[in-house]
Design a protein around this motif. Sequence first.
Motif, PDB file in Angstrom:
ATOM      1  N   THR A   1       4.341  22.675  12.488  1.00 22.94           N
ATOM      2  CA  THR A   1       4.147  22.282  13.888  1.00 22.94           C
ATOM      3  C   THR A   1       2.995  21.296  14.007  1.00 22.94           C
ATOM      4  N   ASP A   2       1.889  21.556  13.307  1.00 19.05           N
ATOM      5  CA  ASP A   2       0.738  20.644  13.319  1.00 19.05           C
ATOM      6  C   ASP A   2       1.143  19.261  12.807  1.00 19.05           C
ATOM      7  N   VAL A   3       1.879  19.226  11.705  1.00 22.13           N
ATOM      8  CA  VAL A   3       2.353  17.951  11.146  1.00 22.13           C
ATOM      9  C   VAL A   3       3.202  17.216  12.178  1.00 22.13           C
ATOM     10  N   CYS A   4       4.157  17.897  12.786  1.00 22.73           N
ATOM     11  CA  CYS A   4       5.044  17.263  13.767  1.00 22.73           C
ATOM     12  C   CYS A   4       4.280  16.762  14.988  1.00 22.73           C
ATOM     13  N   GLU A   5       3.269  17.507  15.425  1.00 21.39           N
ATOM     14  CA  GLU A   5       2.466  17.076  16.567  1.00 21.39           C
ATOM     15  C   GLU A   5       1.678  15.811  16.244  1.00 21.39           C
ATOM     16  N   ARG A   6       1.136  15.727  15.042  1.00 24.05           N
ATOM     17  CA  ARG A   6       0.387  14.510  14.667  1.00 24.05           C
ATOM     18  C   ARG A   6       1.312  13.312  14.520  1.00 24.05           C
ATOM     19  N   LEU A   7       2.487  13.523  13.932  1.00 23.34           N
ATOM     20  CA  LEU A   7       3.462  12.441  13.846  1.00 23.34           C
ATOM     21  C   LEU A   7       3.861  11.989  15.243  1.00 23.34           C
TER      22      LEU A   7
ATOM     23  N   ARG B   1       0.808  -1.224   0.000  1.00 23.16           N
ATOM     24  CA  ARG B   1       0.000   0.000   0.000  1.00 23.16           C
ATOM     25  C   ARG B   1       0.838   1.270   0.000  1.00 23.16           C
ATOM     26  N   GLU B   2       2.140   1.138  -0.202  1.00 26.03           N
ATOM     27  CA  GLU B   2       3.001   2.308  -0.264  1.00 26.03           C
ATOM     28  C   GLU B   2       2.677   3.144  -1.504  1.00 26.03           C
ATOM     29  N   MET B   3       3.001   4.428  -1.438  1.00 25.73           N
ATOM     30  CA  MET B   3       2.814   5.310  -2.590  1.00 25.73           C
ATOM     31  C   MET B   3       3.801   4.921  -3.679  1.00 25.73           C
ATOM     32  N   LYS B   4       3.405   5.150  -4.921  1.00 20.41           N
ATOM     33  CA  LYS B   4       4.318   4.924  -6.032  1.00 20.41           C
ATOM     34  C   LYS B   4       4.391   6.190  -6.876  1.00 20.41           C
ATOM     35  N   ASP B   5       5.344   6.224  -7.765  1.00 21.25           N
ATOM     36  CA  ASP B   5       5.570   7.340  -8.682  1.00 21.25           C
ATOM     37  C   ASP B   5       6.112   8.562  -7.940  1.00 21.25           C
ATOM     38  N   THR B   6       6.156   9.681  -8.614  1.00 20.91           N
ATOM     39  CA  THR B   6       6.721  10.904  -8.042  1.00 20.91           C
ATOM     40  C   THR B   6       5.653  11.680  -7.291  1.00 20.91           C
ATOM     41  N   HIS B   7       5.975  12.076  -6.061  1.00 19.25           N
ATOM     42  CA  HIS B   7       5.045  12.809  -5.203  1.00 19.25           C
ATOM     43  C   HIS B   7       5.777  13.925  -4.470  1.00 19.25           C
ATOM     44  N   PRO B   8       5.024  14.918  -4.025  1.00 17.06           N
ATOM     45  CA  PRO B   8       5.610  15.885  -3.095  1.00 17.06           C
ATOM     46  C   PRO B   8       5.919  15.167  -1.780  1.00 17.06           C
ATOM     47  N   PHE B   9       6.927  15.657  -1.083  1.00 16.89           N
ATOM     48  CA  PHE B   9       7.428  15.016   0.121  1.00 16.89           C
ATOM     49  C   PHE B   9       7.868  16.119   1.078  1.00 16.89           C
ATOM     50  N   LEU B  10       7.332  16.121   2.291  1.00 17.04           N
ATOM     51  CA  LEU B  10       7.705  17.110   3.302  1.00 17.04           C
ATOM     52  C   LEU B  10       8.938  16.626   4.048  1.00 17.04           C
ATOM     53  N   VAL B  11       9.985  17.419   4.022  1.00 17.60           N
ATOM     54  CA  VAL B  11      11.260  17.053   4.642  1.00 17.60           C
ATOM     55  C   VAL B  11      11.217  17.350   6.142  1.00 17.60           C
ATOM     56  N   LEU B  12      11.563  16.343   6.947  1.00 13.12           N
ATOM     57  CA  LEU B  12      11.652  16.486   8.400  1.00 13.12           C
ATOM     58  C   LEU B  12      13.098  16.603   8.868  1.00 13.12           C
ATOM     59  N   SER B  13      14.021  16.032   8.134  1.00  7.72           N
ATOM     60  CA  SER B  13      15.428  16.020   8.545  1.00  7.72           C
ATOM     61  C   SER B  13      16.133  17.313   8.130  1.00  7.72           C
ATOM     62  N   PRO B  14      17.133  17.727   8.908  1.00  6.57           N
ATOM     63  CA  PRO B  14      17.842  18.982   8.613  1.00  6.57           C
ATOM     64  C   PRO B  14      18.811  18.834   7.434  1.00  6.57           C
TER      65      PRO B  14
END
Length: 131
Positions: A118-124, A31-44
């Motif tokens: 911040t909202d994204v990080c709180e949900r993660l 069920r993983e995503m395939k193809d090219t997608h936008p991706f939010l970077v969490l790492s510095p």
Amino acid sequence: MVAPSKRARRDAWAPDRQQVIWIDCNPQAGREMKDTHPFLVLSPRNFNTRTSLVIGLPMTTAEYNADNPFAVAVGLAKGRGKPGKTSYVLCHQPKSFDWRIRGAKAHPLGALPDALFTDVCERLNQIIRLA
């Protein structure tokens, strides 16, 4: 003037925390995503540059995510045929990719505003409880 070396050109751009990038998710399984997608970077950036890895969260415009408590709506999609649709960050699917090998590129969304990030990080954090 001396032309930059291949390494200098390669290292000129690197994804940074809070940025949205394009990443090729192939190959995928199940069920993983395939193809090219936008991706939010969490790492510095310093981690991403040094390791060639990027840790983050995939994004999608799939409308069924409107009811997903672990998907954060971050505005209207930009680029690649999806303008006008709501873009969601999938907080329940953290991933790491070799961004150099997968040819990551900056996304037109740029970086998420602080409040949305911040909202994204709180949900993660509700899922993995790091802090």
